[in-house]
Design a protein around this motif. Structure first.
Motif, PDB file in Angstrom:
ATOM      1  N   VAL A  57       0.829  -1.206   0.000  1.00  0.00           N
ATOM      2  CA  VAL A  57       0.000   0.000   0.000  1.00  0.00           C
ATOM      3  C   VAL A  57       0.866   1.261   0.000  1.00  0.00           C
ATOM      4  CG1 VAL A  57      -1.755   1.306   1.261  1.00  0.00           C
ATOM      5  CG2 VAL A  57      -1.877  -1.191   1.177  1.00  0.00           C
ATOM      6  N   TRP A  58       1.927   1.263   0.821  1.00  0.00           N
ATOM      7  CA  TRP A  58       2.803   2.438   0.929  1.00  0.00           C
ATOM      8  C   TRP A  58       4.216   2.049   0.508  1.00  0.00           C
ATOM      9  CZ3 TRP A  58      -0.603   5.976   1.389  1.00  0.00           C
ATOM     10  CH2 TRP A  58      -1.702   5.827   2.217  1.00  0.00           C
ATOM     11  N   ASP A  59       4.744   2.732  -0.500  1.00  0.00           N
ATOM     12  CA  ASP A  59       6.097   2.406  -0.954  1.00  0.00           C
ATOM     13  C   ASP A  59       7.130   2.865   0.074  1.00  0.00           C
ATOM     14  OD1 ASP A  59       7.461   5.025  -1.661  1.00  0.00           O
ATOM     15  OD2 ASP A  59       5.686   5.242  -2.917  1.00  0.00           O
ATOM     16  N   TRP A  60       8.360   2.402  -0.071  1.00  0.00           N
ATOM     17  CA  TRP A  60       9.381   2.654   0.953  1.00  0.00           C
ATOM     18  C   TRP A  60       9.742   4.128   1.080  1.00  0.00           C
ATOM     19  CZ3 TRP A  60      14.108   4.830  -0.120  1.00  0.00           C
ATOM     20  CH2 TRP A  60      14.525   4.845  -1.457  1.00  0.00           C
ATOM     21  N   THR A  61       9.637   4.885  -0.008  1.00  0.00           N
ATOM     22  CA  THR A  61       9.980   6.307   0.077  1.00  0.00           C
ATOM     23  C   THR A  61       8.960   7.067   0.922  1.00  0.00           C
ATOM     24  OG1 THR A  61       8.784   6.894  -1.949  1.00  0.00           O
ATOM     25  CG2 THR A  61      11.065   6.225  -2.186  1.00  0.00           C
ATOM     26  N   ILE A  62       7.679   6.767   0.739  1.00  0.00           N
ATOM     27  CA  ILE A  62       6.634   7.415   1.529  1.00  0.00           C
ATOM     28  C   ILE A  62       6.837   7.124   3.009  1.00  0.00           C
ATOM     29  CG2 ILE A  62       4.175   7.243   2.131  1.00  0.00           C
ATOM     30  CD1 ILE A  62       4.595   9.070  -0.134  1.00  0.00           C
ATOM     31  N   ARG A  63       7.132   5.865   3.311  1.00  0.00           N
ATOM     32  CA  ARG A  63       7.326   5.476   4.717  1.00  0.00           C
ATOM     33  C   ARG A  63       8.566   6.145   5.306  1.00  0.00           C
ATOM     34  NH1 ARG A  63       8.177  -0.293   4.303  1.00  0.00           N
ATOM     35  NH2 ARG A  63       7.969  -0.155   2.047  1.00  0.00           N
ATOM     36  N   LEU A  64       9.657   6.186   4.550  1.00  0.00           N
ATOM     37  CA  LEU A  64      10.885   6.797   5.041  1.00  0.00           C
ATOM     38  C   LEU A  64      10.685   8.284   5.300  1.00  0.00           C
ATOM     39  CD1 LEU A  64      13.899   6.542   5.705  1.00  0.00           C
ATOM     40  CD2 LEU A  64      14.384   6.961   3.280  1.00  0.00           C
ATOM     41  N   VAL A  65      10.096   8.995   4.338  1.00  0.00           N
ATOM     42  CA  VAL A  65       9.856  10.431   4.497  1.00  0.00           C
ATOM     43  C   VAL A  65       8.935  10.690   5.686  1.00  0.00           C
ATOM     44  CG1 VAL A  65       8.736  12.432   3.443  1.00  0.00           C
ATOM     45  CG2 VAL A  65      10.316  11.044   2.093  1.00  0.00           C
ATOM     46  N   ASN A  90     -22.361   4.783  10.413  1.00  0.00           N
ATOM     47  CA  ASN A  90     -23.201   3.580  10.411  1.00  0.00           C
ATOM     48  C   ASN A  90     -22.437   2.311  10.752  1.00  0.00           C
ATOM     49  OD1 ASN A  90     -25.376   5.177   9.587  1.00  0.00           O
ATOM     50  ND2 ASN A  90     -24.854   4.912   7.409  1.00  0.00           N
ATOM     51  N   ARG A  91     -21.145   2.468  11.111  1.00  0.00           N
ATOM     52  CA  ARG A  91     -20.305   1.316  11.445  1.00  0.00           C
ATOM     53  C   ARG A  91     -20.259   0.298  10.302  1.00  0.00           C
ATOM     54  NH1 ARG A  91     -19.044   1.167  16.955  1.00  0.00           N
ATOM     55  NH2 ARG A  91     -19.219   3.300  17.723  1.00  0.00           N
ATOM     56  N   GLN A  92     -20.248   0.821   9.061  1.00  0.00           N
ATOM     57  CA  GLN A  92     -20.131  -0.031   7.880  1.00  0.00           C
ATOM     58  C   GLN A  92     -18.800   0.247   7.181  1.00  0.00           C
ATOM     59  OE1 GLN A  92     -23.653   1.143   5.711  1.00  0.00           O
ATOM     60  NE2 GLN A  92     -24.929  -0.379   6.734  1.00  0.00           N
ATOM     61  N   PHE A  93     -17.791   0.465   7.987  1.00  0.00           N
ATOM     62  CA  PHE A  93     -16.487   0.870   7.476  1.00  0.00           C
ATOM     63  C   PHE A  93     -15.833  -0.229   6.654  1.00  0.00           C
ATOM     64  CE2 PHE A  93     -11.878   0.852   7.985  1.00  0.00           C
ATOM     65  CZ  PHE A  93     -11.555   2.103   7.486  1.00  0.00           C
ATOM     66  N   ALA A  94     -15.241   0.173   5.526  1.00  0.00           N
ATOM     67  CA  ALA A  94     -14.435  -0.732   4.702  1.00  0.00           C
ATOM     68  C   ALA A  94     -13.089  -0.066   4.458  1.00  0.00           C
ATOM     69  CB  ALA A  94     -15.133  -1.025   3.373  1.00  0.00           C
ATOM     70  N   PRO A  95     -11.985  -0.802   4.565  1.00  0.00           N
ATOM     71  CA  PRO A  95     -10.659  -0.207   4.362  1.00  0.00           C
ATOM     72  C   PRO A  95     -10.515   0.438   2.988  1.00  0.00           C
ATOM     73  CG  PRO A  95     -10.480  -2.407   5.304  1.00  0.00           C
ATOM     74  CD  PRO A  95     -11.914  -2.231   4.889  1.00  0.00           C
ATOM     75  N   THR A  96      -9.712   1.484   2.937  1.00  0.00           N
ATOM     76  CA  THR A  96      -9.433   2.190   1.689  1.00  0.00           C
ATOM     77  C   THR A  96      -8.017   1.872   1.245  1.00  0.00           C
ATOM     78  OG1 THR A  96     -10.865   4.005   2.409  1.00  0.00           O
ATOM     79  CG2 THR A  96      -9.383   4.449   0.569  1.00  0.00           C
ATOM     80  N   PHE A  97      -7.857   1.588  -0.051  1.00  0.00           N
ATOM     81  CA  PHE A  97      -6.518   1.354  -0.583  1.00  0.00           C
ATOM     82  C   PHE A  97      -5.826   2.700  -0.731  1.00  0.00           C
ATOM     83  CE2 PHE A  97      -3.416   0.672  -4.031  1.00  0.00           C
ATOM     84  CZ  PHE A  97      -2.742  -0.416  -3.502  1.00  0.00           C
ATOM     85  N   GLY A  98      -4.927   3.001   0.190  1.00  0.00           N
ATOM     86  CA  GLY A  98      -4.276   4.303   0.206  1.00  0.00           C
ATOM     87  C   GLY A  98      -4.985   5.235   1.173  1.00  0.00           C
ATOM     88  N   HIS A  99      -5.018   6.522   0.834  1.00  0.00           N
ATOM     89  CA  HIS A  99      -5.632   7.516   1.710  1.00  0.00           C
ATOM     90  C   HIS A  99      -7.147   7.496   1.579  1.00  0.00           C
ATOM     91  CE1 HIS A  99      -1.505   9.214   1.305  1.00  0.00           C
ATOM     92  NE2 HIS A  99      -1.685   9.488   2.588  1.00  0.00           N
TER      93      HIS A  99
END
Length: 224
Positions: free
Chosen positions: A10-18, A87-96
């Motif tokens: 989901v998150w590349d290494w540059t995003i995580r490092l920064v 409504n507690r019907q949350f679904a994960p989002t790919f990315g933000h």
């Protein structure tokens, strides 16, 4: 017959490092300013400038979840997204998610303001100044310093709200956001769609973004 991997990037290494370098730098910048270690503060400030610039460049040429255009498009679905949370019907989002897009843009704007005003800031005695302060008047440099100080309060508030949101997602919505920002991966089963964008950081764009960022810092140092 091939099987899908159990994890997906989901998150590349540059995003995580920064991201984590910024997490470390913000309190260090505050501490060095409070304790009067201005040489360290300037060096760390230039480091933050390079990270912010890299992130801005990466928002146009980086991996899919790092790019600004898909993030802006997600803002349009903010209202239905908030409805799923209520409504507690949350679904994960790919990315933000649409909500986190607003957080990212607000934090980036505050960081851009902070590093920019720091470049032009001048202290009360005129003894300490940013590398570009020589190009403006003393009065303008003092105004930049005032904005720099006030904007840090805004930045601190935004960081506090960001941490509160992470805690709510973790303990109320039961969504773990911190570990994917460390590992970069999430469970493949969180995203039912088979058509997810390839999300790796390719070497050439990384080199270009890093070179532009470092060259900008080099130019700032020499201009000052």
């Amino acid at each position: 017959m091939t099987t899908s991997p159990s994890k997906i990037l989901v998150w590349d290494w540059t995003i995580r490092l920064v991201h984590w370098l910024m997490v470390v730098l913000v309190p260090l910048l505050w501490w060095t300013a409070e304790e009067g270690h201005m040489d360290w503060h300037k060096s760390l400030g230039l480091t933050m400038f390079s990270l912010v610039l890299f992130r801005l460049i990466w928002g146009f040429m980086g991996s899919w979840t790092a790019r600004f255009v898909p993030m802006v498009r997600r803002i349009g679905s903010l209202r239905p997204y908030l409805g799923t949370l209520r409504n507690r019907q949350f679904a994960p989002t790919f990315g933000h998610s649409p909500l986190s897009v607003l957080s990212v843009f607000a934090l980036l704007l505050a960081l851009v303001t902070q590093v920019t005003t720091g470049l032009f800031s001048v202290d009360v005695d005129g003894l300490e100044s940013g590398p570009l302060a020589i190009w403006i008047s003393f009065e303008t440099g003092r105004e930049a310093a005032d904005i720099h100080e006030f904007n840090f309060k805004i930045l601190s508030l935004l960081i506090g709200l960001h941490l509160i949101a992470i805690a709510i997602y973790r303990f109320v919505i039961k969504e773990k956001l911190v570990w994917p920002m460390i590992s970069g991966h999430r469970d493949r089963q969180d995203f039912p769609s088979d058509l997810l964008p390839e999300n790796r950081a390719h070497l050439l764009p990384v080199i270009i973004a890093a070179t532009l960022s470092l060259a900008s810092v080099f130019a700032l140092v020499n201009l000052g």
